[in-house]
Design a protein around this motif. Structure first.
Motif, PDB file in Angstrom:
ATOM      1  N   GLY A  32       0.794  -1.221   0.000  1.00  0.00           N
ATOM      2  CA  GLY A  32       0.000   0.000   0.000  1.00  0.00           C
ATOM      3  C   GLY A  32       0.825   1.268   0.000  1.00  0.00           C
ATOM      4  O   GLY A  32       0.353   2.298   0.486  1.00  0.00           O
ATOM      5  N   GLN A  33       2.027   1.208  -0.562  1.00  0.00           N
ATOM      6  CA  GLN A  33       2.904   2.370  -0.517  1.00  0.00           C
ATOM      7  C   GLN A  33       3.261   2.930  -1.891  1.00  0.00           C
ATOM      8  O   GLN A  33       3.629   4.092  -2.007  1.00  0.00           O
ATOM      9  CB  GLN A  33       4.208   2.017   0.219  1.00  0.00           C
ATOM     10  CG  GLN A  33       4.008   1.577   1.657  1.00  0.00           C
ATOM     11  CD  GLN A  33       3.351   2.645   2.512  1.00  0.00           C
ATOM     12  OE1 GLN A  33       3.661   3.820   2.403  1.00  0.00           O
ATOM     13  NE2 GLN A  33       2.413   2.238   3.356  1.00  0.00           N
ATOM     14  N   CYS A  34       3.168   2.113  -2.937  1.00  0.00           N
ATOM     15  CA  CYS A  34       3.632   2.582  -4.252  1.00  0.00           C
ATOM     16  C   CYS A  34       2.505   3.108  -5.134  1.00  0.00           C
ATOM     17  O   CYS A  34       2.747   3.914  -6.041  1.00  0.00           O
ATOM     18  CB  CYS A  34       4.382   1.464  -4.974  1.00  0.00           C
ATOM     19  SG  CYS A  34       3.331   0.112  -5.553  1.00  0.00           S
ATOM     20  N   GLY A  35       1.272   2.659  -4.909  1.00  0.00           N
ATOM     21  CA  GLY A  35       0.138   3.144  -5.684  1.00  0.00           C
ATOM     22  C   GLY A  35      -0.010   2.526  -7.054  1.00  0.00           C
ATOM     23  O   GLY A  35      -0.949   2.867  -7.785  1.00  0.00           O
ATOM     24  N   SER A  36       0.871   1.610  -7.438  1.00  0.00           N
ATOM     25  CA  SER A  36       0.848   1.099  -8.811  1.00  0.00           C
ATOM     26  C   SER A  36      -0.315   0.162  -9.093  1.00  0.00           C
ATOM     27  O   SER A  36      -0.701  -0.016 -10.243  1.00  0.00           O
ATOM     28  CB  SER A  36       2.167   0.383  -9.123  1.00  0.00           C
ATOM     29  OG  SER A  36       2.345  -0.740  -8.283  1.00  0.00           O
ATOM     30  N   CYS A  37      -0.902  -0.455  -8.050  1.00  0.00           N
ATOM     31  CA  CYS A  37      -1.949  -1.457  -8.275  1.00  0.00           C
ATOM     32  C   CYS A  37      -3.359  -0.876  -8.170  1.00  0.00           C
ATOM     33  O   CYS A  37      -4.313  -1.601  -7.888  1.00  0.00           O
ATOM     34  CB  CYS A  37      -1.785  -2.630  -7.309  1.00  0.00           C
ATOM     35  SG  CYS A  37      -2.017  -2.206  -5.561  1.00  0.00           S
ATOM     36  N   GLY A  38      -3.511   0.416  -8.402  1.00  0.00           N
ATOM     37  CA  GLY A  38      -4.827   1.036  -8.333  1.00  0.00           C
ATOM     38  C   GLY A  38      -5.803   0.430  -9.344  1.00  0.00           C
ATOM     39  O   GLY A  38      -5.468   0.242 -10.514  1.00  0.00           O
ATOM     40  N   ILE A  39      -7.006   0.137  -8.863  1.00  0.00           N
ATOM     41  CA  ILE A  39      -8.067  -0.431  -9.722  1.00  0.00           C
ATOM     42  C   ILE A  39      -9.408   0.133  -9.246  1.00  0.00           C
ATOM     43  O   ILE A  39      -9.478   0.847  -8.244  1.00  0.00           O
ATOM     44  CB  ILE A  39      -8.101  -1.972  -9.671  1.00  0.00           C
ATOM     45  CG1 ILE A  39      -7.981  -2.498  -8.217  1.00  0.00           C
ATOM     46  CG2 ILE A  39      -6.978  -2.556 -10.493  1.00  0.00           C
ATOM     47  CD1 ILE A  39      -9.261  -2.748  -7.517  1.00  0.00           C
ATOM     48  N   LEU A  40     -10.475  -0.204  -9.966  1.00  0.00           N
ATOM     49  CA  LEU A  40     -11.824   0.076  -9.496  1.00  0.00           C
ATOM     50  C   LEU A  40     -12.394  -1.210  -8.905  1.00  0.00           C
ATOM     51  O   LEU A  40     -12.435  -2.242  -9.575  1.00  0.00           O
ATOM     52  CB  LEU A  40     -12.722   0.561 -10.637  1.00  0.00           C
ATOM     53  CG  LEU A  40     -12.438   1.945 -11.211  1.00  0.00           C
ATOM     54  CD1 LEU A  40     -13.445   2.272 -12.307  1.00  0.00           C
ATOM     55  CD2 LEU A  40     -12.466   3.026 -10.139  1.00  0.00           C
ATOM     56  N   GLY A  65     -12.426   3.555  -6.508  1.00  0.00           N
ATOM     57  CA  GLY A  65     -10.988   3.401  -6.529  1.00  0.00           C
ATOM     58  C   GLY A  65     -10.486   2.654  -5.312  1.00  0.00           C
ATOM     59  O   GLY A  65     -10.981   2.834  -4.205  1.00  0.00           O
ATOM     60  N   ALA A  66      -9.477   1.807  -5.513  1.00  0.00           N
ATOM     61  CA  ALA A  66      -8.910   1.025  -4.416  1.00  0.00           C
ATOM     62  C   ALA A  66      -7.547   0.501  -4.834  1.00  0.00           C
ATOM     63  O   ALA A  66      -7.194   0.499  -6.015  1.00  0.00           O
ATOM     64  CB  ALA A  66      -9.830  -0.137  -4.046  1.00  0.00           C
ATOM     65  N   LEU A  67      -6.769   0.064  -3.845  1.00  0.00           N
ATOM     66  CA  LEU A  67      -5.508  -0.624  -4.112  1.00  0.00           C
ATOM     67  C   LEU A  67      -5.757  -2.121  -4.102  1.00  0.00           C
ATOM     68  O   LEU A  67      -6.309  -2.664  -3.138  1.00  0.00           O
ATOM     69  CB  LEU A  67      -4.461  -0.265  -3.062  1.00  0.00           C
ATOM     70  CG  LEU A  67      -3.991   1.189  -3.008  1.00  0.00           C
ATOM     71  CD1 LEU A  67      -2.922   1.357  -1.932  1.00  0.00           C
ATOM     72  CD2 LEU A  67      -3.451   1.647  -4.354  1.00  0.00           C
ATOM     73  N   ALA A  68      -5.349  -2.791  -5.149  1.00  0.00           N
ATOM     74  CA  ALA A  68      -5.580  -4.224  -5.257  1.00  0.00           C
ATOM     75  C   ALA A  68      -4.867  -5.000  -4.151  1.00  0.00           C
ATOM     76  O   ALA A  68      -5.324  -6.063  -3.723  1.00  0.00           O
ATOM     77  CB  ALA A  68      -5.131  -4.729  -6.631  1.00  0.00           C
ATOM     78  N   CYS A  69      -3.752  -4.447  -3.661  1.00  0.00           N
ATOM     79  CA  CYS A  69      -2.999  -5.164  -2.627  1.00  0.00           C
ATOM     80  C   CYS A  69      -3.578  -4.969  -1.231  1.00  0.00           C
ATOM     81  O   CYS A  69      -3.183  -5.677  -0.300  1.00  0.00           O
ATOM     82  CB  CYS A  69      -1.533  -4.733  -2.642  1.00  0.00           C
ATOM     83  SG  CYS A  69      -1.240  -3.046  -2.062  1.00  0.00           S
TER      84      CYS A  69
END
Length: 332
Positions: free
Chosen positions: A63-71, A76-80
Motif C-alpha cells: 500500500g505504498q507505491c500506488g501502482s496497483c490502483g483499480i476500481l 478506486g482502491a488498491l488491489a494489494c
C-alpha cells in the motif's frame, strides 16, 4: 463448521485486448477464497487456475507505491489492500485502457508537467528560513499521496459532470505548493483555472484514499478561503449563504414556521438536538418524525432556542469570517 478457506466465490474482471476487442468486457471466474485474500491475490489465483493472462500492475504489495490502483465495485482502491468479496467487479481506473487492468496515465502525468507542479523558488541556491514547523505541519496533510489515482477515478465531477474540474489529485498538488512559503508561482490562479469552485464537497476522494488525505478539507477549502481573502471568490451563489447567515443566523430562507418554534423543550434532559439550517427552516416534517421515533423509545430531548448555522456552508465556500461567532453563539 464454516471454513472460510473452502468458500468458492465469483469474481468479475474487466478484459480488453486491443488486438481483438473493440471495447472492454467483463469475464467471470470462480476461485477458492482464502482467509484475508486481497484483490491482488485473487487476480493471481485466476491467472494460475485458468491461465487467464490478466494484465495488471503491482509492485510493493504494502500500500505504498500506488501502482496497483483499480476500481473495486466502481470505487478506486488498491488491489494489494482491498479484500476480495463474492461477486466483486474488478475494473481498470478511468483512464484509457492499454490492456485489461493496465491503463495509460500519460494524460494526467503530462498535465502535472504542463502545470509545472514542482517547487519554484528564487532562493533555491541557499537555505530559505521562511519555512517553519507550522508550514510543514500544514502541507504534511496533503504530502502523503502515493499517486494511485483512486480519487481521480472516483470523483463524480471529473467523471460524470460537465463542469471543468482538475479533480482532487490536481487540487491537492496545487494546494501543496500554495501553502509553501518558498513557492513563487501564483498557485491560487492555477487552482481557480482548474475549477476550484466546481468541487461539490461530496467527500468521495477521502473515502477511497488509502492514505486518508482529506483533499476537500485540507486543500480545496483552504484555497477557497485564500481566494475570498484576496477578493477572487466566492461564487455569487455562495455569497447568498453568507448574506442569509448575517441577516437571519441561518444559511437558507425559512419556509413556514421554524421547527424549533413548533416543539416543546425538555430543559432537564441530558440529550439535546442541534437542528441545523435545513431541518429548522426547510424540513420541519422530518424533525417531527424524528421526535416521534425518540418519544416511542421514551427519549425526551432538549431543543435549545437561539440555535444558528453551524458554519459548514461558509467553511466549504471559503467564507470564514463569521464562523467563530456562530460557534460561540451555539455554545451559549
Amino acid at each position: 463448521f464454516y471454513n472460510e478457506g473452502e468458500m468458492m466465490i465469483k469474481v468479475y474482471v474487466s478484459r480488453f485486448n486491443k488486438e481483438k476487442d473493440s471495447e472492454p468486457h467483463m469475464e467471470c471466474y470462480e476461485i477458492e477464497k482464502t482467509p484475508h485474500m486481497k484483490v491482488l491475490d485473487a487476480l493471481q489465483e485466476i491467472n494460475d487456475k485458468y491461465d487467464a493472462d490478466i494484465s495488471f500492475r503491482s509492485s510493493c504489495r504494502a500500500g505504498q507505491c500506488g501502482s496497483c490502483g483499480i476500481l473495486f465495485n466502481g470505487n478506486g482502491a488498491l488491489a494489494c489492500q482491498r479484500e476480495i468479496k463474492d461477486n466483486a467487479r474488478i475494473e481498470p481506473l478511468r483512464f484509457p485502457v492499454i490492456k485489461d487492468l493496465i491503463v495509460d496515465k500519460s494524460g494526467i502525468e503530462n498535465k502535472v508537467k504542463d502545470l509545472q507542479l514542482n517547487l519554484h523558488s528564487q532562493n533555491h541556491d541557499k537555505l530559505d528560513n521562511n519555512l517553519t514547523k507550522e508550514n510543514t505541519a500544514e502541507t504534511r496533510k496533503v504530502r502523503s499521496c502515493i499517486e494511485c489515482y483512486s480519487c481521480l477515478s472516483s470523483c463524480p465531477v471529473v467523471n460524470f459532470a460537465t463542469a471543468e474540474f482538475g479533480g482532487p489529485y490536481i487540487m491537492r498538488y496545487i494546494s501543496k505548493f500554495e501553502s509553501d512559503p518558498r513557492e513563487d508561482f501564483n498557485r491560487l490562479k492555477e487552482g481557480l483555472d482548474e475549477g476550484l469552485y466546481n468541487c461539490t464537497s461530496c467527500g468521495k476522494c477521502l473515502a477511497v484514499c488509502p492514505k486518508n488525505i482529506n483533499t476537500f478539507g485540507d486543500a480545496i477549502e483552504k484555497m477557497r478561503a485564500i481566494a475570498c481573502s484576496e477578493n477572487l471568490g466566492p461564487l455569487p451563489q455562495h455569497v447568498a449563504f453568507n448574506n442569509n447567515v448575517k441577516d437571519t443566523g441561518r444559511s437558507v430562507s425559512l419556509d413556514g414556521e421554524s421547527f424549533i418554534s413548533q416543539v416543546d423543550n425538555y430543559n432537564d434532559s441530558k440529550v439535546a438536538l442541534f437542528t441545523g439550517c435545513m431541518l429548522d427552516n426547510k424540513m420541519q416534517k422530518i424533525g417531527h418524525s424524528l421526535l416521534k421515533v425518540l418519544e416511542a423509545n421514551n427519549i425526551k430531548i432538549d431543543i435549545p432556542e437561539g440555535q444558528v448555522c453551524c458554519g459548514s456552508p461558509l467553511l466549504r465556500t471559503g467564507q470564514t469570517e463569521l464562523v467563530q461567532s456562530l460557534v460561540d453563539k451555539n455554545k451559549e
